[in-house]
Design a protein around this motif. Sequence first.
Motif, PDB file in Angstrom:
ATOM      1  N   MET A  59       0.757  -1.161   0.030  1.00  0.00           N
ATOM      2  CA  MET A  59      -0.093   0.040  -0.040  1.00  0.00           C
ATOM      3  C   MET A  59       0.603   1.280   0.044  1.00  0.00           C
ATOM      4  SD  MET A  59      -3.165  -0.985   2.721  1.00  0.00           S
ATOM      5  CE  MET A  59      -3.611   0.840   2.801  1.00  0.00           C
ATOM      6  N   PHE A  60       2.135   1.144   0.794  1.00  0.00           N
ATOM      7  CA  PHE A  60       2.929   2.310   0.821  1.00  0.00           C
ATOM      8  C   PHE A  60       4.398   2.369   0.325  1.00  0.00           C
ATOM      9  CE2 PHE A  60       2.827   0.010   4.683  1.00  0.00           C
ATOM     10  CZ  PHE A  60       4.201   0.091   5.101  1.00  0.00           C
ATOM     11  N   ASP A  61       4.779   1.080   0.190  1.00  0.00           N
ATOM     12  CA  ASP A  61       6.257   0.965  -0.074  1.00  0.00           C
ATOM     13  C   ASP A  61       6.219   0.102  -1.448  1.00  0.00           C
ATOM     14  OD1 ASP A  61       8.962   0.524  -0.417  1.00  0.00           O
ATOM     15  OD2 ASP A  61       8.977  -0.710   1.643  1.00  0.00           O
ATOM     16  N   HIS A  62       6.785   0.618  -2.575  1.00  0.00           N
ATOM     17  CA  HIS A  62       6.907  -0.156  -4.057  1.00  0.00           C
ATOM     18  C   HIS A  62       7.845  -1.290  -3.818  1.00  0.00           C
ATOM     19  CE1 HIS A  62      10.185   2.765  -4.333  1.00  0.00           C
ATOM     20  NE2 HIS A  62      10.768   1.947  -5.321  1.00  0.00           N
ATOM     21  N   THR A  63       8.953  -1.161  -2.726  1.00  0.00           N
ATOM     22  CA  THR A  63       9.847  -2.139  -2.425  1.00  0.00           C
ATOM     23  C   THR A  63       9.612  -3.240  -1.786  1.00  0.00           C
ATOM     24  OG1 THR A  63      10.958  -1.168  -0.581  1.00  0.00           O
ATOM     25  CG2 THR A  63      11.772  -0.305  -2.948  1.00  0.00           C
ATOM     26  N   LYS A  64       8.291  -3.295  -1.340  1.00  0.00           N
ATOM     27  CA  LYS A  64       7.966  -4.255  -0.473  1.00  0.00           C
ATOM     28  C   LYS A  64       8.862  -4.748   0.488  1.00  0.00           C
ATOM     29  CE  LYS A  64       5.124  -5.523  -4.632  1.00  0.00           C
ATOM     30  NZ  LYS A  64       5.018  -6.881  -5.332  1.00  0.00           N
ATOM     31  N   SER A  65       9.348  -3.979   1.531  1.00  0.00           N
ATOM     32  CA  SER A  65      10.507  -4.282   2.228  1.00  0.00           C
ATOM     33  C   SER A  65       9.881  -4.619   3.496  1.00  0.00           C
ATOM     34  CB  SER A  65      11.598  -3.041   2.402  1.00  0.00           C
ATOM     35  OG  SER A  65      11.953  -2.737   1.263  1.00  0.00           O
ATOM     36  N   ILE A  66      10.842  -5.206   4.523  1.00  0.00           N
ATOM     37  CA  ILE A  66      10.317  -5.648   5.756  1.00  0.00           C
ATOM     38  C   ILE A  66      10.263  -4.403   6.638  1.00  0.00           C
ATOM     39  CG2 ILE A  66      10.926  -7.152   7.690  1.00  0.00           C
ATOM     40  CD1 ILE A  66      12.267  -8.997   5.615  1.00  0.00           C
ATOM     41  N   ILE A  67       9.467  -4.420   7.461  1.00  0.00           N
ATOM     42  CA  ILE A  67       9.225  -3.126   8.583  1.00  0.00           C
ATOM     43  C   ILE A  67      10.159  -3.676   9.668  1.00  0.00           C
ATOM     44  CG2 ILE A  67       7.933  -2.247  10.203  1.00  0.00           C
ATOM     45  CD1 ILE A  67       5.302  -2.389   8.501  1.00  0.00           C
ATOM     46  N   THR A  68      11.111  -2.751   9.948  1.00  0.00           N
ATOM     47  CA  THR A  68      12.055  -3.053  11.030  1.00  0.00           C
ATOM     48  C   THR A  68      11.728  -2.108  12.421  1.00  0.00           C
ATOM     49  OG1 THR A  68      13.419  -1.396   9.992  1.00  0.00           O
ATOM     50  CG2 THR A  68      13.909  -3.568   9.315  1.00  0.00           C
ATOM     51  N   GLY A  69      11.097  -1.259  12.306  1.00  0.00           N
ATOM     52  CA  GLY A  69      10.660  -0.244  13.425  1.00  0.00           C
ATOM     53  C   GLY A  69       9.668   0.450  13.358  1.00  0.00           C
ATOM     54  N   LEU A  70       8.959   0.859  14.589  1.00  0.00           N
ATOM     55  CA  LEU A  70       7.898   1.513  14.811  1.00  0.00           C
ATOM     56  C   LEU A  70       7.925   2.599  15.980  1.00  0.00           C
ATOM     57  CD1 LEU A  70       5.207  -1.149  14.536  1.00  0.00           C
ATOM     58  CD2 LEU A  70       5.593   0.369  12.991  1.00  0.00           C
ATOM     59  N   ALA A  71       7.578   3.819  15.855  1.00  0.00           N
ATOM     60  CA  ALA A  71       7.760   4.745  17.048  1.00  0.00           C
ATOM     61  C   ALA A  71       6.840   5.933  16.664  1.00  0.00           C
ATOM     62  CB  ALA A  71       9.140   5.242  16.689  1.00  0.00           C
ATOM     63  N   ASP A  72       6.369   6.578  17.923  1.00  0.00           N
ATOM     64  CA  ASP A  72       5.235   7.534  17.829  1.00  0.00           C
ATOM     65  C   ASP A  72       6.006   8.776  17.298  1.00  0.00           C
ATOM     66  OD1 ASP A  72       2.936   6.794  19.089  1.00  0.00           O
ATOM     67  OD2 ASP A  72       4.002   6.637  21.006  1.00  0.00           O
ATOM     68  N   ALA A  73       5.259   9.557  16.548  1.00  0.00           N
ATOM     69  CA  ALA A  73       5.810  10.726  15.799  1.00  0.00           C
ATOM     70  C   ALA A  73       4.838  11.864  16.501  1.00  0.00           C
ATOM     71  CB  ALA A  73       5.648  10.658  14.372  1.00  0.00           C
ATOM     72  N   ARG A  74       5.283  13.153  16.048  1.00  0.00           N
ATOM     73  CA  ARG A  74       4.220  14.362  16.389  1.00  0.00           C
ATOM     74  C   ARG A  74       2.719  14.131  16.048  1.00  0.00           C
ATOM     75  NH1 ARG A  74       7.450  19.561  14.936  1.00  0.00           N
ATOM     76  NH2 ARG A  74       6.083  20.581  16.508  1.00  0.00           N
ATOM     77  N   GLN A  75       2.034  14.911  16.733  1.00  0.00           N
ATOM     78  CA  GLN A  75       0.500  15.168  16.471  1.00  0.00           C
ATOM     79  C   GLN A  75      -0.257  13.858  15.979  1.00  0.00           C
ATOM     80  OE1 GLN A  75       1.021  17.748  13.087  1.00  0.00           O
ATOM     81  NE2 GLN A  75       1.129  19.569  14.708  1.00  0.00           N
ATOM     82  N   GLY A  76       0.037  12.781  16.717  1.00  0.00           N
ATOM     83  CA  GLY A  76      -0.547  11.568  16.714  1.00  0.00           C
ATOM     84  C   GLY A  76      -0.250  10.610  15.429  1.00  0.00           C
ATOM     85  N   THR A  77       1.066  10.905  14.967  1.00  0.00           N
ATOM     86  CA  THR A  77       1.340  10.213  13.624  1.00  0.00           C
ATOM     87  C   THR A  77       2.462   9.177  14.261  1.00  0.00           C
ATOM     88  OG1 THR A  77       3.086  12.024  13.121  1.00  0.00           O
ATOM     89  CG2 THR A  77       0.863  11.916  12.247  1.00  0.00           C
ATOM     90  N   TYR A  78       2.892   8.114  13.231  1.00  0.00           N
ATOM     91  CA  TYR A  78       3.812   7.132  13.557  1.00  0.00           C
ATOM     92  C   TYR A  78       5.074   7.177  12.818  1.00  0.00           C
ATOM     93  CZ  TYR A  78      -0.522   5.923  16.099  1.00  0.00           C
ATOM     94  OH  TYR A  78      -1.443   5.991  16.811  1.00  0.00           O
TER      95      TYR A  78
END
Length: 205
Positions: free
Chosen positions: A88-107
């Motif tokens: 849906m968002f990455d044309h390389t279809k890569s493996i997700i390696t990290g997740l973290a809170d960002a500003r204003q309720g984003t990630y």
Amino acid sequence: SFIRAMLFIQAEQPLIIAGSESGISLFDPVNKKFIKSLDDKEIKTELSHNTVTALMQDRGGVLWVGTKKGLNKFDSYSRDFAAYPTVMFDHTKSIITGLADARQGTYWISTIGGGLFKFDGKKFVQYRFGKRTDSDFLDFIQTLLVDRAGNVWIGTAGSGVIRFHESENNGSIIKRYEQFATHLNQQLSDDYVMSLEEDHHGNIW
């Protein structure tokens, strides 16, 4: 199976969530035993892939799971995951390696091959670094950390460590950042970074 991600939940009844090639397991550190797995029959779990590579509990207490093929948000009411496939968002279809809170309720979402993304709950935006070279490995992110001061730290598979602050950059091109790499200075022993962690004093390891 090999544990790829761990998340410690601090609560009245503490819990360790472990992600592996077999999905998600829950460990009770007080009684020192696994209490259940999220692939138990009484809990529906439709992860985007069974291999779990990243775990995060956001500010609201929601569990997010990164896998080889996408991002997943756990719905405590339906006892199931809402999946956002990587395609849906990455044309390389890569493996997700990290997740973290960002500003204003984003990630923040890091991948090994597709780089860095931000998700606001509806859409994904890819973030790129300025001053790139054809031979860098800035899109190959091994680990992701946001420290207590709001600095975003990225450990790469070949380009060392990148640090930037979200408030100092506008738009999806990160122009103001600092790189720590062996060819730039002697502050790292190797440019292949496996993990990042902040201690109680604010030091980054």
